[in-house]
Design an enzyme around this catalytic site. Structure first.
Site, PDB file in Angstrom:
ATOM      1  N   LYS A 155       6.651   1.441 -23.486  1.00  0.00           N
ATOM      2  CA  LYS A 155       8.048   2.486 -23.333  1.00  0.00           C
ATOM      3  C   LYS A 155       8.795   2.127 -24.468  1.00  0.00           C
ATOM      4  O   LYS A 155       9.664   1.145 -24.189  1.00  0.00           O
ATOM      5  CB  LYS A 155       8.408   2.408 -21.902  1.00  0.00           C
ATOM      6  CG  LYS A 155       9.500   3.283 -21.683  1.00  0.00           C
ATOM      7  CD  LYS A 155       9.883   3.244 -20.110  1.00  0.00           C
ATOM      8  CE  LYS A 155      10.969   4.235 -19.759  1.00  0.00           C
ATOM      9  NZ  LYS A 155      11.475   3.965 -18.280  1.00  0.00           N
ATOM     10  N   LYS A 191       4.769   5.772 -23.802  1.00  0.00           N
ATOM     11  CA  LYS A 191       5.798   6.597 -23.363  1.00  0.00           C
ATOM     12  C   LYS A 191       6.974   6.464 -24.596  1.00  0.00           C
ATOM     13  O   LYS A 191       7.270   5.183 -24.813  1.00  0.00           O
ATOM     14  CB  LYS A 191       6.468   6.569 -22.180  1.00  0.00           C
ATOM     15  CG  LYS A 191       7.870   7.446 -21.789  1.00  0.00           C
ATOM     16  CD  LYS A 191       8.117   7.231 -20.356  1.00  0.00           C
ATOM     17  CE  LYS A 191       9.212   8.217 -20.132  1.00  0.00           C
ATOM     18  NZ  LYS A 191      10.001   7.825 -18.689  1.00  0.00           N
TER      19      LYS A 191
END
Length: 328
Positions: free
Chosen positions: A198, A250
């Site tokens: 992330k 992500k």
């Protein structure tokens, strides 16, 4: 020269039926996950201005939304809660009567196992400072104290009925501590979708409007540096070793190279999150008439699938499912 060229790749592009038959990459509705927001205290659903078509739901409208999602043929939903009140340690996220935990129960009672019901396991929506963890006396995120909050939060979400928990806070050791807490509480079948990669991305801006984030500053001390790939693969390996059932990258589109590298590295399923900024950019361009919205939805999802994602979290999940049925 007669018969030249003999090799004509265009033969396999001559019509839509041929193109469908030889397509190397296919997106299936069952591989799509729809993020959904539920806000405490709303009388009616409210649109997120930076994400046209995306709503903050009431508990009642959320029930209707998940029924629609199940009927569309997508694979799952990811639930995010927005409380009316926040504090320094994110108490509303750990309260069994908090908005997210109530919403999990609502969704399970409405659709049961028709969809995989996932819940966001992070404190940022529930803290008054907007960080993904507990702060120490100097105002820095305290990794290990945060893990204990995550452990409590995980058990509450599992007891509310969530099938899968999305560990999105980017604390060191979060997957292992959550797995330990779930198993100790008897929730051995509750799975973990680890936000293993992330990045500290500008693409998260519209999401912060959606959850009414109170964050000041940034999350660069715990989310990953966009410049780094080795660091991402290290995080993935650690999460798998700690018990992650699925690992996620992500954002998606700016990091397709990372996604491909992750898919080549691990032996668990790989997911990607097509985040709010990716959604907002396409929607804005489409509203200005600069791109074909529907074609762009399918093109972006196909590229994410081609890079190695076996499932995709996307705000277009229902739209994409419809387009896939119509076109393929």
């Amino acid at each position: 020269m007669a018969g030249f060229p003999q090799q004509r790749p265009r033969r396999l592009r001559v019509n839509a039926a041929t193109r469908r038959m030889v397509a190397e990459t296919r997106v299936h509705p069952a591989s799509l996950i729809l993020p959904l927001f539920v806000r405490e205290g709303l009388d009616a659903p409210r649109e997120v201005t930076s994400m046209p078509g995306v709503l903050q739901h009431t508990r009642d409208s959320l029930r209707k939304a998940v029924v629609s999602a199940a009927q569309s043929g997508i694979g799952g939903v990811m639930l995010f809660g927005i409380p009316a009140e926040r504090d320094a340690v994110g108490s509303a996220g750990i309260d069994p009567d908090g908005i997210l935990n109530q919403a999990i129960g609502d969704v399970i009672s409405e659709i049961g196992d028709s969809l995989v019901v996932m819940s966001d396991l992070c404190l940022d929506e529930f803290t008054d400072h907007g960080h993904c963890g507990v702060l120490d006396s100097e105002g820095k995120v305290d990794n290990d104290s945060t893990l204990e909050q995550y452990a409590r939060m995980a058990v509450v979400q599992a007891e509310a009925g969530a099938h899968m928990l999305g560990t999105s806070g980017m604390m060191d050791g979060q997957v292992g501590r959550v797995r330990e807490a779930l198993d100790a509480a008897g929730h051995t079948d509750t799975s973990i979708l680890a936000y293993a990669v992330k990045y500290a991305s500008a693409c998260f801006g519209p999401f912060r409007e959606a959850v009414e984030s109170t964050l000041e500053g940034d999350r660069r001390t715990y989310q990953q540096d966009p410049a780094n790939l080795r660091d991402a693969l290290r995080e993935v390996t650690l999460d798998v070793d700690e018990g992650a059932d699925i690992v996620m990258v992500k954002p998606a589109l700016p990091y397709l190279d990372v996604l491909a590298a992750v898919a080549d590295t691990v032996n668990v399923p790989v997911a990607a999150y097509q985040v709010s900024g990716e959604y907002a950019m396409v929607e804005a361009a489409a509203r200005n008439g600069w791109i074909d919205r529907e074609q762009m939805i399918l093109e972006t999802l196909t590229s994410i699938r081609r890079a190695g994602a076996e499932m995709i979290c996307t705000y277009w999940a229902e739209d994409a499912a419809r387009l896939l049925r119509e076109r393929y």
